[in-house]
Design a protein around this motif. Structure first.
Motif, short mmCIF file in Angstrom:
data_model
loop_
_atom_site.label_atom_id
_atom_site.label_comp_id
_atom_site.label_asym_id
_atom_site.label_seq_id
_atom_site.Cartn_x
_atom_site.Cartn_y
_atom_site.Cartn_z
N LYS A 121 57.67 -29.38 102.79
CA LYS A 121 56.76 -28.79 103.78
C LYS A 121 55.50 -29.62 103.99
O LYS A 121 54.76 -29.38 104.95
N VAL A 122 55.24 -30.57 103.11
CA VAL A 122 54.02 -31.38 103.20
C VAL A 122 54.33 -32.69 103.89
O VAL A 122 55.27 -33.39 103.54
N LYS A 123 53.53 -33.03 104.88
CA LYS A 123 53.68 -34.29 105.58
C LYS A 123 52.87 -35.38 104.89
O LYS A 123 51.74 -35.17 104.48
N VAL A 126 52.32 -37.05 98.85
CA VAL A 126 51.87 -35.83 98.18
C VAL A 126 51.37 -36.15 96.77
O VAL A 126 51.81 -37.11 96.15
N ASP A 191 55.49 -25.01 96.11
CA ASP A 191 54.79 -24.17 97.08
C ASP A 191 53.32 -24.56 97.21
O ASP A 191 52.71 -24.36 98.27
N ARG A 192 52.75 -25.10 96.14
CA ARG A 192 51.35 -25.53 96.18
C ARG A 192 51.19 -26.94 96.71
O ARG A 192 50.08 -27.47 96.77
N GLY A 193 52.30 -27.58 97.06
CA GLY A 193 52.22 -28.90 97.68
C GLY A 193 52.26 -30.07 96.74
O GLY A 193 51.92 -31.19 97.12
N TYR A 194 52.73 -29.85 95.49
CA TYR A 194 52.79 -30.91 94.50
C TYR A 194 54.24 -31.31 94.22
O TYR A 194 55.12 -30.46 94.16
N ASP A 421 44.01 -28.43 92.58
CA ASP A 421 43.47 -28.17 93.91
C ASP A 421 41.97 -28.50 93.96
O ASP A 421 41.47 -29.07 94.93
N ARG A 425 42.24 -31.77 96.32
CA ARG A 425 42.29 -31.36 97.73
C ARG A 425 41.04 -31.80 98.46
O ARG A 425 39.94 -31.47 98.05
#
Length: 425
Positions: A121-123, A126, A191-194, A421, A425
């Motif tokens: 889901k992350v472009k 990552v 889900d957290r993008g990792y 995060d 982030r």
């Protein structure tokens, strides 16, 4: 927690003077905590440049000589082979990638397999969390495409974390898939993008005291095992984490500037040393690493040096044995290892029932290293006393003590992801 008198040793001469003072009743054992900001010549460093160029070098040499042993450089013939890739893994949530790391470049030589799950889901590149596992890559998820390790595996009889009746003659079987998934909440991490990157400890070096320092990467460096500052197993695992990082900097799906190294228990000891020796790791996460990890030996509480050197004689170098029964008067301690991570963020976690890891000693180390972080212009640990159970405190240093015993739980991972995060982030 007790208070500590901070001192520095010049060529260990003061070590014996401190022993004399303690034996004479003139100095309490738990007050002698070495100062990470004082040079070997007794002078306190005054600039961040001195820290990065001089003091870090001194501390790295100290711990390589006296505890972990000296590790070899990256093998010149090492190569990587991506032997599996599925862009629709875990019901489309992730890209699964498996990478063989041939340490000497030979297909029949020592190798470790990296298992990677990258969120779809992350472009763009990552951030990632990399850590070693206890029971094989196939144990962290039920995914039927994960290669089952051919490396030796302990029987697991009576093990409280996994049901390893699936191990036959010290070899994993299909029944082992996903047996350790509870400690690796991959869905939550994705889900957290990792991205998650993991490898099996036994692919790298044997954790069997009978064969330690003989198999895996140790077989490539027999000359190092004849020295008293030999390449120990904790150091070998840390070295392999750096070899994983060697691959990650080549993978365009990974933001190699935002890679955290993680470890639990003995693998947490390795993660700390990896973060100390390899500044490419942008964050270090230690989960209940205890003695030889995040806790202070000087407290004289919990697992001690004698147990480390007799039950696990392969973990550290031969020189470390001379400090058995001298935990409280060491000329060094683990807050100095944590200091080698500075000013990068580091998270230390404990569990209230994990008495061997000495939660108060882990907290005390997190507090003691705050002086280095503040010296380098960063916030230390924003807590003066041990936090309440299940309460995370986070500055540039993070800490929590949760309910329960020696384990990795979803609560732990939630704090680590929050911490990542905060800084990534």
């Amino acid at each position: 927690m007790g208070s500590y008198f901070v001192f520095n040793l010049k060529n260990y001469a003061t070590f014996y003077f401190v022993v004399f003072l303690i034996n004479a009743g003139l100095l309490h054992a738990q007050t002698a905590l070495p100062d990470p900001l004082a040079m070997n010549n007794w002078q306190r460093i005054k600039t961040s440049k001195q820290w990065h160029i001089q003091r870090r070098k001194e501390l790295l040499e100290l711990f390589a000589n006296e505890m972990y042993g000296h590790s070899p450089k990256r093998p010149s013939q090492m190569r990587f082979e991506v032997f599996d890739e599925d862009k629709n893994a875990l019901n489309g949530k992730a890209t699964r990638r498996q990478v063989a790391v041939y340490f000497n470049g030979k297909a029949d030589g020592p190798r470790m397999d990296l298992l990677m799950y990258i969120p779809n889901k992350v472009k763009g590149p990552v951030p990632a969390i990399v850590g070693l596992n206890f029971w094989g890559n196939h144990a962290v998820n039920t995914d039927p495409k994960i290669r089952i390790t051919q490396s030796w595996m302990e029987s697991g009889k009576g093990n409280p974390y996994v049901n390893l009746s699936c191990v036959v003659n010290n070899q994993a079987t299909e029944a082992c898939r996903g047996v350790n998934a509870k400690q690796w909440p991959i869905d939550s991490i994705l889900d957290r993008g990792y991205a998650l990157v993991t490898a099996y400890r036994e692919d790298i070096a044997s954790d069997d005291p009978k064969t330690g320092l003989q198999k895996g990467v140790h077989s490539l460096y027999p000359e190092l095992q004849t020295r008293d500052d030999n390449f120990g197993t904790i150091a070998a695992w840390a070295w392999a984490l750096s070899r994983a990082m060697d691959y990650l900097v080549t993978d365009k799906a990974i933001d190699s500037k935002k890679v955290a190294v993680f470890g639990w228990s003995r693998l947490g000891k390795a993660a700390l040393w990896a973060g100390a020796t390899d500044e490419r790791f942008a964050m270090v996460i230690s989960n209940e690493s205890g003695a030889g990890g995040a806790k202070l030996f000087h407290r004289g509480v919990g697992e001690n040096i004698r147990r480390l050197c007799t039950v696990f004689p392969h973990w550290y170098c031969a020189n470390f044995k001379k400090y058995m029964d001298k935990d409280t008067i060491l000329p060094f301690d683990q807050h100095q290892v944590i200091a080698l991570v500075a000013p990068r963020p580091v998270y230390i976690a404990s569990a209230v029932d994990d008495k061997g890891a000495d939660p108060a000693g882990e907290f005390a180390a997190a507090k003691a290293v705050g002086s280095v972080y503040r010296f380098l212009g960063k916030e230390g640990l924003p807590a003066d006393t041990l936090p309440a159970l299940n309460t995370s405190v986070q500055g540039q240093i993070g800490y929590h003590i949760r309910s329960g015993g020696h384990d990795v739980t979803l609560y732990d991972w939630q704090q680590y992801l929050n911490f990542a995060d905060k800084h990534f982030r």
